[in-house]
Write a protein that holds these residues in place. Sequence first.
Motif, mmCIF file in Angstrom:
data_model
loop_
_atom_site.group_PDB
_atom_site.id
_atom_site.type_symbol
_atom_site.label_atom_id
_atom_site.label_comp_id
_atom_site.label_asym_id
_atom_site.label_seq_id
_atom_site.Cartn_x
_atom_site.Cartn_y
_atom_site.Cartn_z
ATOM 1 N N GLN A 290 35.798 44.276 29.725
ATOM 2 C CA GLN A 290 37.220 43.930 29.789
ATOM 3 C C GLN A 290 38.042 45.141 30.224
ATOM 4 N N ARG A 291 37.638 46.335 29.792
ATOM 5 C CA ARG A 291 38.379 47.535 30.190
ATOM 6 C C ARG A 291 38.355 47.699 31.703
ATOM 7 N N GLN A 292 37.198 47.483 32.317
ATOM 8 C CA GLN A 292 37.125 47.569 33.776
ATOM 9 C C GLN A 292 37.989 46.497 34.424
ATOM 10 N N ALA A 293 37.994 45.305 33.849
ATOM 11 C CA ALA A 293 38.839 44.242 34.393
ATOM 12 C C ALA A 293 40.315 44.632 34.332
ATOM 13 N N GLU A 294 40.730 45.253 33.236
ATOM 14 C CA GLU A 294 42.114 45.706 33.115
ATOM 15 C C GLU A 294 42.438 46.763 34.158
ATOM 16 N N GLY B 124 46.102 46.587 44.385
ATOM 17 C CA GLY B 124 46.841 46.981 45.578
ATOM 18 C C GLY B 124 47.455 45.802 46.298
ATOM 19 N N ALA B 125 48.109 46.104 47.410
ATOM 20 C CA ALA B 125 48.847 45.089 48.159
ATOM 21 C C ALA B 125 47.912 44.004 48.680
ATOM 22 N N GLY B 126 48.397 42.759 48.596
ATOM 23 C CA GLY B 126 47.670 41.646 49.182
ATOM 24 C C GLY B 126 46.653 40.991 48.282
ATOM 25 N N LEU B 127 46.423 41.527 47.097
ATOM 26 C CA LEU B 127 45.457 40.952 46.166
ATOM 27 C C LEU B 127 46.079 40.861 44.781
ATOM 28 N N VAL B 128 45.729 39.801 44.048
ATOM 29 C CA VAL B 128 46.206 39.666 42.680
ATOM 30 C C VAL B 128 45.071 39.123 41.814
ATOM 31 N N LEU B 129 44.864 39.763 40.665
ATOM 32 C CA LEU B 129 43.861 39.277 39.714
ATOM 33 C C LEU B 129 44.471 38.129 38.934
ATOM 34 N N GLU B 130 43.802 36.970 38.963
ATOM 35 C CA GLU B 130 44.365 35.766 38.361
ATOM 36 C C GLU B 130 43.723 35.385 37.025
ATOM 37 N N GLU B 131 42.429 35.665 36.857
ATOM 38 C CA GLU B 131 41.752 35.193 35.658
ATOM 39 C C GLU B 131 40.556 36.094 35.362
ATOM 40 N N VAL B 132 40.263 36.225 34.086
ATOM 41 C CA VAL B 132 39.091 36.976 33.625
ATOM 42 C C VAL B 132 38.268 36.072 32.716
ATOM 43 N N THR C 237 27.576 41.417 28.009
ATOM 44 C CA THR C 237 27.280 42.536 28.906
ATOM 45 C C THR C 237 27.990 42.449 30.249
ATOM 46 N N GLY C 238 28.847 41.476 30.454
ATOM 47 C CA GLY C 238 29.502 41.395 31.757
ATOM 48 C C GLY C 238 30.664 40.431 31.774
ATOM 49 N N VAL C 239 31.590 40.683 32.693
ATOM 50 C CA VAL C 239 32.725 39.805 32.909
ATOM 51 C C VAL C 239 32.808 39.474 34.393
#
Length: 211
Positions: free
Chosen positions: A175-179, A186-194, A200-202
Motif C-alpha cells: 500500500q505504501r508503494q501505491a500511495e 504526473g501529468a496525463g495519468l490518474v490513479l483511480e483504485e487500489v 504480498t502484493g497490490v
Amino acid sequence: MTSTAAQVRTERIGTLDIAYDDRVLRPRPWTAAHAAWAAEVLRDAPAGPVLELFCGAGHIGLLSVLGSDRRLVAVDLDPVACEYARSNAVAAGLGELVEVRNADLTQALLDDETFPVVVADPPWVPSGRTGDYPEDPLTAIDGGPDGLALARSSLEIARRHLVAGGVMLLQLGSQRQAEEVARTTGAGLVLEEVRQPDPTGVVVSVRRTGG
C-alpha cells in the motif's frame, strides 16, 4: 525451448497450467486476481490489443485475454521468460493471438502503437531487500532503491501508449508503494483504485486522461 537443462515446473494459475523453471520468477497463484481485473476492464474497453509489460512466463496477460478475441503483445527483457510466454500461449490455445517481444521497454514498441489496456508486473522489491527472496531471480524482483524504478518506467509507457481513457493495471508490493505512485503519476495519468488481493502484493488502476 532452450530450457532442457533446467527442471520444468508447472503452476496452476486460474484456469491455466503455466510452465516455468527456476530461471524465471515463479508464477504466484494470487496474480490470477490481477488478470481477472484486467478481463473485467476489457469487457467495456474499446477495440485494440492488450499490452503486457514484464510478462515473465506470461500468465497474467494470457488469463486477461482468455475467452476474448483480443490480441496480446507481451514484453520481457529475459529471453527465457519469453520462451515460456510463447509456449504457454500455445498451450492455452492462444498462440495465434499472442506476440512476445524480447526487448527492453524503451525499444519494445513503435511510437504509434496504442492500447486500451496495459497490464504490468514490474520488479518491485527494493534493492536492499532482494536478499530476502533468495529463490527468485534477481533481475525479476529488483525494483531499484525504493522498489519503484521500473514501475515508473511502466507509467511512462502508459503515458505514451495508452489510448485516451485507457487503463493500466500495475502490480506493486505494498500500500505504501501505491500511495507513492498516486503522488507521483504526473501529468496525463490518474490513479483511480487500489486492490490488495494478497498480503504480498497490490494492484492499482491508473487511467490516462485527456485526448
